[in-house]
Design an enzyme around this catalytic site. Sequence first.
Site, PDB file in Angstrom:
ATOM      1  N   LYS A 148      -0.288  -7.011  12.006  1.00 31.82           N
ATOM      2  CA  LYS A 148       0.725  -7.664  12.983  1.00 31.82           C
ATOM      3  C   LYS A 148       2.298  -6.774  12.241  1.00 31.82           C
ATOM      4  O   LYS A 148       3.209  -6.465  13.131  1.00 31.82           O
ATOM      5  CB  LYS A 148       0.548  -9.081  11.984  1.00 31.82           C
ATOM      6  CG  LYS A 148       1.749  -9.842  12.889  1.00 31.82           C
ATOM      7  CD  LYS A 148       1.567 -11.272  11.786  1.00 31.82           C
ATOM      8  CE  LYS A 148       2.433 -11.279  10.301  1.00 31.82           C
ATOM      9  NZ  LYS A 148       3.984 -11.165   9.946  1.00 31.82           N
ATOM     10  N   ASN A 149       2.382  -6.984  10.662  1.00 30.78           N
ATOM     11  CA  ASN A 149       3.511  -5.263  11.007  1.00 30.78           C
ATOM     12  C   ASN A 149       3.544  -4.026  11.198  1.00 30.78           C
ATOM     13  O   ASN A 149       4.558  -4.152  10.851  1.00 30.78           O
ATOM     14  CB  ASN A 149       3.480  -6.014   9.352  1.00 30.78           C
ATOM     15  CG  ASN A 149       3.879  -7.949   8.613  1.00 30.78           C
ATOM     16  OD1 ASN A 149       3.759  -8.193   9.356  1.00 30.78           O
ATOM     17  ND2 ASN A 149       3.488  -8.281   7.774  1.00 30.78           N
ATOM     18  N   ARG A 152      10.506 -12.952  12.277  1.00 32.64           N
ATOM     19  CA  ARG A 152      11.012 -12.130  11.442  1.00 32.64           C
ATOM     20  C   ARG A 152      11.267 -11.172  12.661  1.00 32.64           C
ATOM     21  O   ARG A 152      12.750 -10.397  12.149  1.00 32.64           O
ATOM     22  CB  ARG A 152      10.373 -12.637  10.340  1.00 32.64           C
ATOM     23  CG  ARG A 152      11.040 -11.550   9.288  1.00 32.64           C
ATOM     24  CD  ARG A 152      12.660 -11.329   9.020  1.00 32.64           C
ATOM     25  NE  ARG A 152      13.046 -10.645   7.935  1.00 32.64           N
ATOM     26  CZ  ARG A 152      14.560 -11.115   7.061  1.00 32.64           C
ATOM     27  NH1 ARG A 152      14.991 -11.771   7.839  1.00 32.64           N
ATOM     28  NH2 ARG A 152      14.691  -9.562   6.807  1.00 32.64           N
ATOM     29  N   ARG A 171      15.861 -14.449   3.069  1.00 31.13           N
ATOM     30  CA  ARG A 171      15.726 -13.203   3.650  1.00 31.13           C
ATOM     31  C   ARG A 171      16.701 -12.492   4.457  1.00 31.13           C
ATOM     32  O   ARG A 171      17.342 -12.265   6.047  1.00 31.13           O
ATOM     33  CB  ARG A 171      14.181 -13.667   4.371  1.00 31.13           C
ATOM     34  CG  ARG A 171      12.919 -13.641   3.760  1.00 31.13           C
ATOM     35  CD  ARG A 171      11.878 -13.936   4.829  1.00 31.13           C
ATOM     36  NE  ARG A 171      10.924 -13.143   5.495  1.00 31.13           N
ATOM     37  CZ  ARG A 171      10.130 -12.856   5.865  1.00 31.13           C
ATOM     38  NH1 ARG A 171       9.742 -13.864   6.830  1.00 31.13           N
ATOM     39  NH2 ARG A 171       9.392 -11.754   6.284  1.00 31.13           N
ATOM     40  N   ILE A 198       8.556 -10.109  -4.446  1.00 29.65           N
ATOM     41  CA  ILE A 198       9.428  -9.469  -3.654  1.00 29.65           C
ATOM     42  C   ILE A 198      10.176 -10.693  -3.170  1.00 29.65           C
ATOM     43  O   ILE A 198      11.748 -11.420  -2.093  1.00 29.65           O
ATOM     44  CB  ILE A 198       8.761  -9.039  -2.385  1.00 29.65           C
ATOM     45  CG1 ILE A 198       7.859  -8.217  -3.562  1.00 29.65           C
ATOM     46  CG2 ILE A 198       9.039  -9.018  -1.543  1.00 29.65           C
ATOM     47  CD1 ILE A 198       8.469  -7.187  -3.290  1.00 29.65           C
TER      48      ILE A 198
HETATM   49  C1  EPZ Z   1       7.844  -7.246   5.673  1.00 24.87           C
HETATM   50  O1  EPZ Z   1       8.532  -8.317   5.215  1.00 24.87           O
HETATM   51  C2  EPZ Z   1       6.514  -7.869   6.403  1.00 24.87           C
HETATM   52  N1  EPZ Z   1       7.167  -8.703   7.841  1.00 24.87           N
HETATM   53  C3  EPZ Z   1       6.503  -9.070   5.983  1.00 24.87           C
HETATM   54  O2  EPZ Z   1       5.315  -9.571   6.218  1.00 24.87           O
HETATM   55  C4  EPZ Z   1       5.510  -8.967   4.464  1.00 24.87           C
HETATM   56  O3  EPZ Z   1       5.633  -9.848   3.030  1.00 24.87           O
HETATM   57  C5  EPZ Z   1       7.147  -8.127   3.793  1.00 24.87           C
HETATM   58  O4  EPZ Z   1       7.681  -6.987   4.795  1.00 24.87           O
HETATM   59  C6  EPZ Z   1       6.804  -7.909   2.241  1.00 24.87           C
HETATM   60  O5  EPZ Z   1       5.711  -6.453   2.588  1.00 24.87           O
HETATM   61  C7  EPZ Z   1       6.840  -7.481   8.934  1.00 24.87           C
HETATM   62  O6  EPZ Z   1       6.694  -6.954   8.546  1.00 24.87           O
HETATM   63  C8  EPZ Z   1       7.687  -8.236   9.962  1.00 24.87           C
HETATM   64  P1  EPZ Z   1      11.429  -7.046   3.561  1.00 24.87           P
HETATM   65  P2  EPZ Z   1      10.445  -7.911   6.021  1.00 24.87           P
HETATM   66  O7  EPZ Z   1      12.632  -6.484   4.309  1.00 24.87           O
HETATM   67  O8  EPZ Z   1      10.693  -6.503   6.518  1.00 24.87           O
HETATM   68  C9  EPZ Z   1      14.557  -8.338   0.607  1.00 24.87           C
HETATM   69  C10 EPZ Z   1       3.362 -11.445   6.571  1.00 24.87           C
HETATM   70  O9  EPZ Z   1       3.303 -12.290   6.471  1.00 24.87           O
HETATM   71  N2  EPZ Z   1      15.723  -8.132   1.571  1.00 24.87           N
HETATM   72  O10 EPZ Z   1      10.675  -5.921   2.608  1.00 24.87           O
HETATM   73  O11 EPZ Z   1      11.120  -9.385   6.080  1.00 24.87           O
HETATM   74  C11 EPZ Z   1      13.963  -9.687   0.968  1.00 24.87           C
HETATM   75  O12 EPZ Z   1      15.424 -10.481   0.930  1.00 24.87           O
HETATM   76  C12 EPZ Z   1       4.624 -10.787   6.261  1.00 24.87           C
HETATM   77  O13 EPZ Z   1       3.040 -10.970   7.501  1.00 24.87           O
HETATM   78  C13 EPZ Z   1      17.033  -8.217   1.708  1.00 24.87           C
HETATM   79  O14 EPZ Z   1      17.551  -8.804   0.547  1.00 24.87           O
HETATM   80  O15 EPZ Z   1      10.503  -7.874   4.149  1.00 24.87           O
HETATM   81  C14 EPZ Z   1      13.209  -9.983   0.184  1.00 24.87           C
HETATM   82  O16 EPZ Z   1      13.698 -10.299  -0.779  1.00 24.87           O
HETATM   83  C15 EPZ Z   1       5.674 -12.373   5.785  1.00 24.87           C
HETATM   84  N3  EPZ Z   1      17.713  -7.526   2.088  1.00 24.87           N
HETATM   85  C16 EPZ Z   1      13.223  -7.932  -0.086  1.00 24.87           C
HETATM   86  O17 EPZ Z   1      14.833  -7.932   0.088  1.00 24.87           O
HETATM   87  C17 EPZ Z   1      17.961  -6.836   4.001  1.00 24.87           C
HETATM   88  O18 EPZ Z   1      18.502  -7.013   4.508  1.00 24.87           O
HETATM   89  C18 EPZ Z   1      11.720  -7.540   1.006  1.00 24.87           C
HETATM   90  O19 EPZ Z   1      11.404  -7.646   2.205  1.00 24.87           O
HETATM   91  C19 EPZ Z   1      16.061  -7.084   4.023  1.00 24.87           C
HETATM   92  C20 EPZ Z   1      15.370  -7.287   3.086  1.00 24.87           C
END
Ligand code: EPZ
Length: 426
Positions: free
Chosen positions: A22-23, A92, A121, A330
Site C-alpha cells: 500500500k505505502n 493521508r 500528522r 514516530i
Molecule cells: C508513512 O506515513 C506511512 N504511510 C505510514 O503507514 C507509516 O506509519 C509512516 O510512513 C512511518 O513509517 C504512507 O506511506 C501512506 P512520516 P507518513 O511522514 O508519510 C512527522 C500504515 O498503517 N511529520 O514518516 O505520514 C509525523 O507527524 C501507515 O500503513 C512531520 O512532523 O509518515 C510523524 O510523527 C500509517 N511533518 C513522523 O514525522 C511532516 O511534514 C513520521 O511521519 C511529515 C511528517
Amino acid sequence: MRSIIVSGPSRLSGSVCVPGAKNSVLPIFAASLLCAGTVTLHNVPRLSDVSAAAEIHAALGCTAVLAGHAAVLCADGMTACDIPHTLSAKMRSSVFYLAPLLIRTGRAALSAPGGCNLGPRPIDIHVDGLCAMGAQVVQEGGGASALVAPDGLHGTDYTLRFPSVGATETLLTAACAARGTTVLRGVAEEPEVVDLARFLRAAGADIAGEGTSRITVRGGRPLFGTEYTVCPDRIVAATVLCAAAGCGGEVIVDGCPAAQLEPLLTLLRRAGCVATTLGPRTAALSSDGVLHGLGLVQTGVYPGFPTDMAPLLGAALLRADGMTVIRDTIFSNRFACAAGFAELGANAAASGESLIVGGACALRAACVSSPDLRGGAALVIAAMMSEGESVVEDAQYIDRGYEDIAALFAPLGAQIETGCGCPCAV
Ligand code: EPZ
C-alpha cells in the site's frame, strides 16, 4: 459498517504470498501524473485506499483503470487541478498529489489530508521542501491556502528536519520535474521510498542514492509512461508472522525481502519463536504460542523496528509470560488498540507513547472496535488468540491496508469471516 468475526483460539499453519505494498503504490499513483503516456502497474493490492486514489484520478480528469492486480493510469487528459475535499479527506496519501498538481498546473490547494488518527500528522516538511524549490504559500478566500509555483520548481540542497517517509516521497517526486540538481539530505530510507525512486527511474528520471540518507536528483528530464511492478508489503508479511507467533503454528511468508523483516524476526526469536530465512525472499516462523516478554522495545525509522509493526507485535505478546513495553518514537497515538486488547482480557494499557502488554493472561472473546488500520489488524490477531467468538468492528480501517484480512488468515486455519452491519449491537 463491516466487521470481522473470529472464532478462536486458532493455530495457524501454511504459507502466504505477500501482496503489493500500500505505502508504495499510493505515492506511485500520484507520481504517475507527471508521466506522459500510459503507466501500467502490476502487483497492485486491491485496497480501499487504492480505490480512493483511482477516484482522485477520475476527479482530475485522468484515467485510472483497476483490473485484478493491475492498474492502467493515464494523466494526459487531466482537466481539473483541485481534488474534492471529500476525497483528500479519505486518506493521508492525498498529500502525494501536492507536488504533481503544483508542477502540472502551477498551483496546488493546501488541505489537511485524512488517514488514520495516529496523533498530529503535519505536512510542514512537504511544504517547506517545496518552498525551498521555489514554491510559495499564498492565502486564498475563506481561510484556505495554496502552494503556487508559476515559474516551475528549481533544484536545491535541502535537509529534512526529520526523515519523514511521505515528505521524502513528495520532494523526490518534485525534484524529478525541477530544473537542475536537487540534493535531499536526511531523507527516509524505507523500502517504499526506494520503490518510488525505482518507478520514477523506470519513467525516465535521473536519481541516485535512494535507500541512503542522501538522494540526488538531476531534474527536468521528461517522464514517460512505463510498466512497473510494485514491491511487496512488509507490513502484511509482519501481520502474518505476528499472528502465527501469538496463536502458535508454523507459517512461511513468501515474496518479501527477508532483510526487511529481520528487525521483527529478531524480536520474535527473543520472545521464543523459531524464525529462519529460507531464501532472500522467504521467511519461516514456528511458535508454540507461549512467548516471553521482551522488556523495552523501541520503534525507529528504517532500518529500525517499524512503527506499523508495533501494534502487531503487541498483539502477539499479549499472553507472554513477562511484560513488554513498546515505545513508538514516530506517532503519539499509535496504541489506541490497547482498549480492545483489554476488552479481550489482556493486561494491556497505552501510556503516553508506549504500549504495555503481557503477564500470562487468558484471552476471552469480546466485541472490539478497530481504532485505525494496524490497530485493527492487531485486534484481529488478538481475537484469533482468544477463546470464543469475537467481533472486530469498524473493519473499514483494516480494508485500507489489507485486501481481505479474513481471506488472508482463513487458509492458514483461522475461523474468520467478514460480517456486515454491527453484530455487537444486536
Ligand atoms: C508513512 O506515513 C506511512 N504511510 C505510514 O503507514 C507509516 O506509519 C509512516 O510512513 C512511518 O513509517 C504512507 O506511506 C501512506 P512520516 P507518513 O511522514 O508519510 C512527522 C500504515 O498503517 N511529520 O514518516 O505520514 C509525523 O507527524 C501507515 O500503513 C512531520 O512532523 O509518515 C510523524 O510523527 C500509517 N511533518 C513522523 O514525522 C511532516 O511534514 C513520521 O511521519 C511529515 C511528517
